[in-house]
Design a protein around this motif. Structure first.
Motif, PDB file in Angstrom:
ATOM      1  N   ALA A 128       0.815  -1.266   0.067  1.00 21.71           N
ATOM      2  CA  ALA A 128      -0.111  -0.084   0.043  1.00 21.71           C
ATOM      3  C   ALA A 128       0.882   1.297  -0.047  1.00 21.71           C
ATOM      4  CB  ALA A 128      -0.891   0.124   1.148  1.00 21.71           C
ATOM      5  N   CYS A 129       1.992   1.307   0.510  1.00 23.25           N
ATOM      6  CA  CYS A 129       3.098   2.265   0.561  1.00 23.25           C
ATOM      7  C   CYS A 129       3.395   2.894  -0.784  1.00 23.25           C
ATOM      8  CB  CYS A 129       4.248   2.212   1.351  1.00 23.25           C
ATOM      9  SG  CYS A 129       4.088   1.975   3.164  1.00 23.25           S
ATOM     10  N   TRP A 130       3.081   1.949  -1.781  1.00 20.38           N
ATOM     11  CA  TRP A 130       3.580   2.467  -3.168  1.00 20.38           C
ATOM     12  C   TRP A 130       2.511   3.436  -3.579  1.00 20.38           C
ATOM     13  CZ3 TRP A 130       8.284   2.254  -4.285  1.00 20.38           C
ATOM     14  CH2 TRP A 130       9.017   1.168  -4.126  1.00 20.38           C
ATOM     15  N   GLU A 131       1.303   3.401  -3.131  1.00 19.56           N
ATOM     16  CA  GLU A 131       0.327   4.217  -3.447  1.00 19.56           C
ATOM     17  C   GLU A 131       0.493   5.753  -3.243  1.00 19.56           C
ATOM     18  OE1 GLU A 131      -2.344   3.873  -5.616  1.00 19.56           O
ATOM     19  OE2 GLU A 131      -1.392   1.888  -5.692  1.00 19.56           O
ATOM     20  N   SER A 132       1.412   5.972  -2.187  1.00 19.60           N
ATOM     21  CA  SER A 132       1.926   7.169  -1.721  1.00 19.60           C
ATOM     22  C   SER A 132       2.486   8.121  -2.866  1.00 19.60           C
ATOM     23  CB  SER A 132       2.411   7.277  -0.430  1.00 19.60           C
ATOM     24  OG  SER A 132       3.568   6.591  -0.443  1.00 19.60           O
ATOM     25  N   MET A 133       3.342   7.141  -3.442  1.00 17.67           N
ATOM     26  CA  MET A 133       4.264   7.393  -4.417  1.00 17.67           C
ATOM     27  C   MET A 133       3.472   7.759  -5.827  1.00 17.67           C
ATOM     28  SD  MET A 133       7.729   7.393  -3.699  1.00 17.67           S
ATOM     29  CE  MET A 133       8.519   7.241  -4.985  1.00 17.67           C
ATOM     30  N   LEU A 147       2.358 -19.636   0.297  1.00 18.53           N
ATOM     31  CA  LEU A 147       2.133 -19.060  -1.005  1.00 18.53           C
ATOM     32  C   LEU A 147       1.705 -17.784  -0.736  1.00 18.53           C
ATOM     33  CD1 LEU A 147       2.133 -20.174  -4.120  1.00 18.53           C
ATOM     34  CD2 LEU A 147      -0.280 -20.192  -3.866  1.00 18.53           C
ATOM     35  N   GLU A 148       0.711 -17.435   0.224  1.00  9.28           N
ATOM     36  CA  GLU A 148       0.448 -16.114   0.377  1.00  9.28           C
ATOM     37  C   GLU A 148       1.397 -15.296   0.801  1.00  9.28           C
ATOM     38  OE1 GLU A 148      -2.228 -13.088   0.562  1.00  9.28           O
ATOM     39  OE2 GLU A 148      -2.505 -14.834  -0.367  1.00  9.28           O
ATOM     40  N   VAL A 149       2.663 -15.669   1.402  1.00  8.43           N
ATOM     41  CA  VAL A 149       3.785 -14.616   1.523  1.00  8.43           C
ATOM     42  C   VAL A 149       4.476 -14.547   0.205  1.00  8.43           C
ATOM     43  CG1 VAL A 149       6.122 -14.714   2.739  1.00  8.43           C
ATOM     44  CG2 VAL A 149       4.073 -15.566   4.068  1.00  8.43           C
ATOM     45  N   ALA A 150       4.695 -15.458  -0.469  1.00  7.60           N
ATOM     46  CA  ALA A 150       5.334 -15.672  -1.716  1.00  7.60           C
ATOM     47  C   ALA A 150       4.482 -14.628  -2.707  1.00  7.60           C
ATOM     48  CB  ALA A 150       5.337 -16.848  -2.301  1.00  7.60           C
ATOM     49  N   TYR A 151       3.210 -14.859  -2.652  1.00  3.26           N
ATOM     50  CA  TYR A 151       2.318 -13.970  -3.530  1.00  3.26           C
ATOM     51  C   TYR A 151       2.536 -12.320  -3.189  1.00  3.26           C
ATOM     52  CZ  TYR A 151      -1.977 -11.892  -5.498  1.00  3.26           C
ATOM     53  OH  TYR A 151      -2.794 -11.128  -5.981  1.00  3.26           O
ATOM     54  N   GLN A 152       2.384 -12.198  -1.851  1.00  2.00           N
ATOM     55  CA  GLN A 152       2.565 -10.840  -1.497  1.00  2.00           C
ATOM     56  C   GLN A 152       3.866 -10.204  -1.926  1.00  2.00           C
ATOM     57  OE1 GLN A 152       0.144  -8.732  -0.414  1.00  2.00           O
ATOM     58  NE2 GLN A 152      -1.450 -10.262  -0.368  1.00  2.00           N
ATOM     59  N   PHE A 153       5.000 -10.900  -1.848  1.00  2.00           N
ATOM     60  CA  PHE A 153       6.310 -10.327  -2.062  1.00  2.00           C
ATOM     61  C   PHE A 153       6.244 -10.140  -3.519  1.00  2.00           C
ATOM     62  CE2 PHE A 153      10.702  -9.623  -2.054  1.00  2.00           C
ATOM     63  CZ  PHE A 153      10.935  -9.656  -0.603  1.00  2.00           C
ATOM     64  N   SER A 154       5.794 -10.958  -4.363  1.00  2.23           N
ATOM     65  CA  SER A 154       5.731 -10.829  -5.857  1.00  2.23           C
ATOM     66  C   SER A 154       4.889  -9.665  -5.937  1.00  2.23           C
ATOM     67  CB  SER A 154       5.328 -12.075  -6.691  1.00  2.23           C
ATOM     68  OG  SER A 154       6.309 -13.111  -6.552  1.00  2.23           O
ATOM     69  N   TYR A 155       3.965  -9.596  -5.645  1.00  2.00           N
ATOM     70  CA  TYR A 155       2.801  -8.344  -5.762  1.00  2.00           C
ATOM     71  C   TYR A 155       3.507  -7.074  -5.471  1.00  2.00           C
ATOM     72  CZ  TYR A 155      -1.809  -5.815  -5.468  1.00  2.00           C
ATOM     73  OH  TYR A 155      -2.621  -5.044  -5.652  1.00  2.00           O
ATOM     74  N   GLY A 163       6.001  -6.116  -8.364  1.00  2.00           N
ATOM     75  CA  GLY A 163       5.242  -5.858  -9.352  1.00  2.00           C
ATOM     76  C   GLY A 163       4.821  -4.279  -9.101  1.00  2.00           C
ATOM     77  N   ALA A 164       4.419  -3.945  -7.915  1.00  2.00           N
ATOM     78  CA  ALA A 164       4.089  -2.471  -7.717  1.00  2.00           C
ATOM     79  C   ALA A 164       5.113  -1.596  -7.673  1.00  2.00           C
ATOM     80  CB  ALA A 164       3.279  -2.289  -6.444  1.00  2.00           C
ATOM     81  N   TRP A 208      16.186  -4.119 -14.287  1.00  2.00           N
ATOM     82  CA  TRP A 208      16.466  -5.180 -13.199  1.00  2.00           C
ATOM     83  C   TRP A 208      15.115  -5.685 -12.590  1.00  2.00           C
ATOM     84  CZ3 TRP A 208      15.807  -5.150  -7.827  1.00  2.00           C
ATOM     85  CH2 TRP A 208      16.407  -6.057  -7.171  1.00  2.00           C
ATOM     86  N   LEU A 209      14.429  -4.715 -12.331  1.00  2.00           N
ATOM     87  CA  LEU A 209      13.130  -5.146 -11.463  1.00  2.00           C
ATOM     88  C   LEU A 209      12.247  -6.133 -12.583  1.00  2.00           C
ATOM     89  CD1 LEU A 209      12.103  -1.624 -10.308  1.00  2.00           C
ATOM     90  CD2 LEU A 209      12.552  -3.704  -8.933  1.00  2.00           C
ATOM     91  N   ARG A 210      12.378  -5.935 -13.832  1.00  2.00           N
ATOM     92  CA  ARG A 210      11.569  -6.712 -14.599  1.00  2.00           C
ATOM     93  C   ARG A 210      12.078  -8.181 -14.569  1.00  2.00           C
ATOM     94  NH1 ARG A 210      12.394  -2.781 -18.484  1.00  2.00           N
ATOM     95  NH2 ARG A 210      10.695  -1.455 -18.803  1.00  2.00           N
ATOM     96  N   GLU A 211      13.446  -8.189 -14.525  1.00  2.00           N
ATOM     97  CA  GLU A 211      14.099  -9.661 -14.292  1.00  2.00           C
ATOM     98  C   GLU A 211      13.616 -10.269 -13.114  1.00  2.00           C
ATOM     99  OE1 GLU A 211      18.604 -11.581 -14.296  1.00  2.00           O
ATOM    100  OE2 GLU A 211      18.367  -9.489 -14.854  1.00  2.00           O
ATOM    101  N   ILE A 212      13.930  -9.566 -12.006  1.00  2.00           N
ATOM    102  CA  ILE A 212      13.583 -10.166 -10.587  1.00  2.00           C
ATOM    103  C   ILE A 212      12.025 -10.269 -10.329  1.00  2.00           C
ATOM    104  CG2 ILE A 212      13.301  -8.118  -9.286  1.00  2.00           C
ATOM    105  CD1 ILE A 212      14.913 -11.445  -8.292  1.00  2.00           C
TER     106      ILE A 212
END
Length: 216
Positions: A36-41, A161-169, A172-173, A196-200
């Motif tokens: 959610a912090c990315w929304e401030s950006m 999987l939820e932890v992994a999903y949120q990390f990938s989310y 992506g943000a 680099w971000l696209r690769e990771i």
């Protein structure tokens, strides 16, 4: 978040899958806040961001020892990052690399529960990266084919999987915000920025938890 991951790992080492799940779900709460912090950006225009970007200097969150510790704890331990951690002399990272990752601890737990986990996956040295193995997919398939019989293991898998999903989310943000704010420029701290971000962004923690679904 790191403390929650560490508590999950310790619980698994004690064969306490329920306790591990509680800790993992606490971690996901923190992850949702970080996303959610990315929304401030996103509330800024690009010219507003450029006006203060110089204040960041060479600071880069994804290059920090704290961020690297999170990735190590979850199991992303590529050799060049491991070598860098030792070369940079961060004591906390060296300590983390001496421990099994959360996923390593999960596989060891499953092996103790009688599942056929390849020995190489539970006997490797802690600092080595886990390599995806179709035999681990077989283990998750067995669990998901009978979730009532393996309720603790099924819940653990979903929590991981939820932890992994949120990390990938979060990644992506991060990528979208970087592309919106700096386009193709180099990233803060001299990183390659969006490329680099696209690769990771293609990386997935706990890989067999993603790939086995094709076979389910």
């Amino acid at each position: 978040m790191y403390d929650d991951l560490d508590q999950a790992r310790q619980a698994l080492q004690k064969d306490d899958a329920v306790g591990a799940c509680v800790a993992l779900m606490r971690a996901t709460r923190t992850q949702r806040v970080l996303v959610a912090c990315w929304e401030s950006m996103n509330g800024m225009s690009v010219d507003e961001f450029v006006a203060f970007r110089h204040v960041l200097n060479d600071a880069s969150g994804v290059q920090s020892f704290a961020y690297r510790g999170l990735e190590f704890a979850m199991g992303n331990r590529p050799p060049h990052h491991v070598e860098s951690a030792y070369a940079d002399g961060y004591k906390s990272l060296r300590i983390e690399l001496s421990k099994p990752s959360v996923y390593d601890a999960t596989l060891a737990y499953l092996a103790r529960r009688g599942f056929v986990v390849p020995a190489r996956c539970v006997e490797k040295v802690p600092w080595q990266q886990h390599e995806p193995d179709p035999l681990i997919e077989d283990v998750w398939l067995e669990i998901y084919h009978d979730p009532h019989k393996y309720s603790d293991e099924h819940r653990l898998a979903e929590s991981l999987l939820e932890v992994a999903y949120q990390f990938s989310y979060w990644r992506g943000a991060h990528l979208l915000v970087v592309e919106r704010m700096i386009g193709g420029k180099s990233g803060t701290g001299g990183s390659d920025g969006a490329s680099w971000l696209r690769e990771i962004n293609e990386h997935r923690f706990f890989p067999e938890l993603w790939t086995f679904r094709t076979r389910l």
